[in-house]
Enzyme design. Sequence first.
Site, short mmCIF file in Angstrom:
data_model
loop_
_atom_site.label_atom_id
_atom_site.label_comp_id
_atom_site.label_asym_id
_atom_site.label_seq_id
_atom_site.Cartn_x
_atom_site.Cartn_y
_atom_site.Cartn_z
N ASP A 82 60.45 45.75 2.67
CA ASP A 82 60.00 46.86 2.97
C ASP A 82 59.62 46.66 4.58
O ASP A 82 58.80 45.79 5.14
CB ASP A 82 58.58 47.33 2.53
CG ASP A 82 57.95 48.76 2.79
OD1 ASP A 82 58.83 49.65 2.89
OD2 ASP A 82 56.85 48.91 2.58
N HIS A 83 60.09 47.58 5.56
CA HIS A 83 59.72 47.63 7.11
C HIS A 83 60.13 46.18 7.69
O HIS A 83 59.36 45.67 8.45
CB HIS A 83 58.25 48.03 7.26
CG HIS A 83 57.89 49.22 7.00
ND1 HIS A 83 58.28 50.23 7.74
CD2 HIS A 83 57.39 49.82 5.73
CE1 HIS A 83 57.72 51.56 7.14
NE2 HIS A 83 57.00 51.34 6.02
N GLU A 134 65.69 53.87 9.40
CA GLU A 134 64.75 54.74 9.86
C GLU A 134 65.00 55.42 10.92
O GLU A 134 64.97 54.66 12.13
CB GLU A 134 63.27 54.43 9.56
CG GLU A 134 62.12 55.52 9.78
CD GLU A 134 60.90 55.10 9.48
OE1 GLU A 134 60.44 54.18 8.60
OE2 GLU A 134 59.84 55.91 9.96
N GLY A 210 55.40 56.59 3.15
CA GLY A 210 54.19 57.32 3.22
C GLY A 210 53.99 58.23 2.18
O GLY A 210 53.35 59.27 2.56
N SER A 212 52.42 58.04 -1.14
CA SER A 212 51.32 58.10 -1.98
C SER A 212 50.53 59.41 -1.94
O SER A 212 50.40 60.61 -0.93
CB SER A 212 50.27 57.18 -1.68
OG SER A 212 50.73 55.97 -2.07
N ASP A 254 52.49 52.83 -2.03
CA ASP A 254 51.74 51.53 -1.97
C ASP A 254 50.23 51.73 -2.19
O ASP A 254 49.59 51.49 -3.03
CB ASP A 254 52.09 50.91 -0.75
CG ASP A 254 51.27 49.50 -0.67
OD1 ASP A 254 50.58 49.23 -1.39
OD2 ASP A 254 51.49 48.74 0.55
P1 13P Z 1 51.62 54.92 1.20
O1 13P Z 1 50.77 54.46 2.15
O2 13P Z 1 51.65 56.49 1.07
O3 13P Z 1 51.73 54.49 -0.20
O4 13P Z 1 53.34 54.52 1.82
C1 13P Z 1 53.74 53.40 1.49
C2 13P Z 1 54.96 53.05 2.10
O5 13P Z 1 55.81 53.90 2.94
C3 13P Z 1 55.57 51.78 1.98
O6 13P Z 1 56.87 51.58 2.76
O1 G3H Z 2 54.38 50.71 4.79
C1 G3H Z 2 53.45 49.82 4.65
C2 G3H Z 2 53.28 49.31 3.09
O2 G3H Z 2 52.20 50.11 2.69
C3 G3H Z 2 53.03 47.82 3.19
O3 G3H Z 2 51.69 47.46 3.69
O4 G3H Z 2 52.20 45.63 5.44
O5 G3H Z 2 50.06 46.23 4.63
O6 G3H Z 2 51.75 45.02 3.26
P1 G3H Z 2 51.52 46.04 4.27
ZN ZN Z 3 56.35 52.73 4.65
#
Ligand code: 13P
Ligand code: G3H
Ligand code: ZN
Length: 307
Positions: A82-83, A134, A210, A212, A254
């Site tokens: 992720d990211h 992205e 994002g 959630s 997340d």
């Molecule tokens: P939330 O903060 O909305 O759960 O998004 C998580 C996310 O995009 C992880 O990459």
């Molecule tokens: O998009 C970010 C995710 O919620 C991951 O968060 O970098 O705190 O692990 P984190």
């Molecule tokens: Zn994200």
Amino acid sequence: MALVTTKEMFAKAYKGGYAIGAFNVNNMEVIQGIVEAGKETKSPLILQISKGARNYANITYLKKLIEAAIIETNLPIAMHLDHGDTFELCKQCVDDGFTSVMIDASSKSFEDNIALSKQVAEYAHAHGVVVEAELGTLAGVEEHVSNAYGHYTDPAQVEEFVERTGVDSLAISIGTSHGAFKFSGNPQLRFDILEEVSKRLPNFPIVLHGASSVPQEFIAEINKYGGNMKGAQGVPEDMLRKAATMAVCKINIDSDIRLACTAAIRKYFAEHPDHFDPRQYLTPARAAIKDMVKHKIIDVLGSNNKI
Ligand code: 13P
Ligand code: G3H
Ligand code: ZN
């Protein structure tokens, strides 16, 4: 069953008008809560690991826990970065056995985003790994407005971006943001942008970060038992359902996991001030995560019975 890529998951989700949940994982209880929900609902899953999660838990532990999850559930599971913010991190994850990586160069210029995303896609594809990139930045991340779409994804750029990078899925910005405080007023998403993107990229999987929904029962419980999260607000579930019926094939979650876990632990501590065995308070935390994920899969994503 071995780890899978997201290729087949996304093709089926696109056709079927549903989305796959991409859940962030950091430890054993979170992984167990998610995969137990996946098993009971017969849902494919994406377990995603951020750079922060790698640093927190150590990738060897996370990989072995995910291997254990596959042995226990026999579910199709993708392990996704992720990211990822550099080529080196994405390469490391490919070499570590991830089946999917995200290169997030969305804060760079269009040309630099293309160059880095293409470099990652070439390396990953040569190793059988799929790539998410992205375009556009999530609300709240970048204050300045650079074009008519502001921080939103400009649909006029998506065909060129995908063609020149060769990536397999695209995260776009339509008004969602990370964390538990997503909207100060009425939640709004730019479905017109999603619609236009999907017209320009037929059959191409779109990703929503994002996403959630920040369930208010968790916020109420957290606030009741000593927390302070007034004003927390997420993406309404009906909007997520709508996105899932459109081109969105991956919905990232997340914050809702964190909220479910924290609400359960705060309640437990308040009700049992003399307990100190982590198994005692992590048991309801894991159960709360599982219930939340089951609800998402069945009522929001629609990925139940899709294995
Ligand atoms: P939330 O903060 O909305 O759960 O998004 C998580 C996310 O995009 C992880 O990459
Ligand atoms: O998009 C970010 C995710 O919620 C991951 O968060 O970098 O705190 O692990 P984190
Ligand atoms: Zn994200």
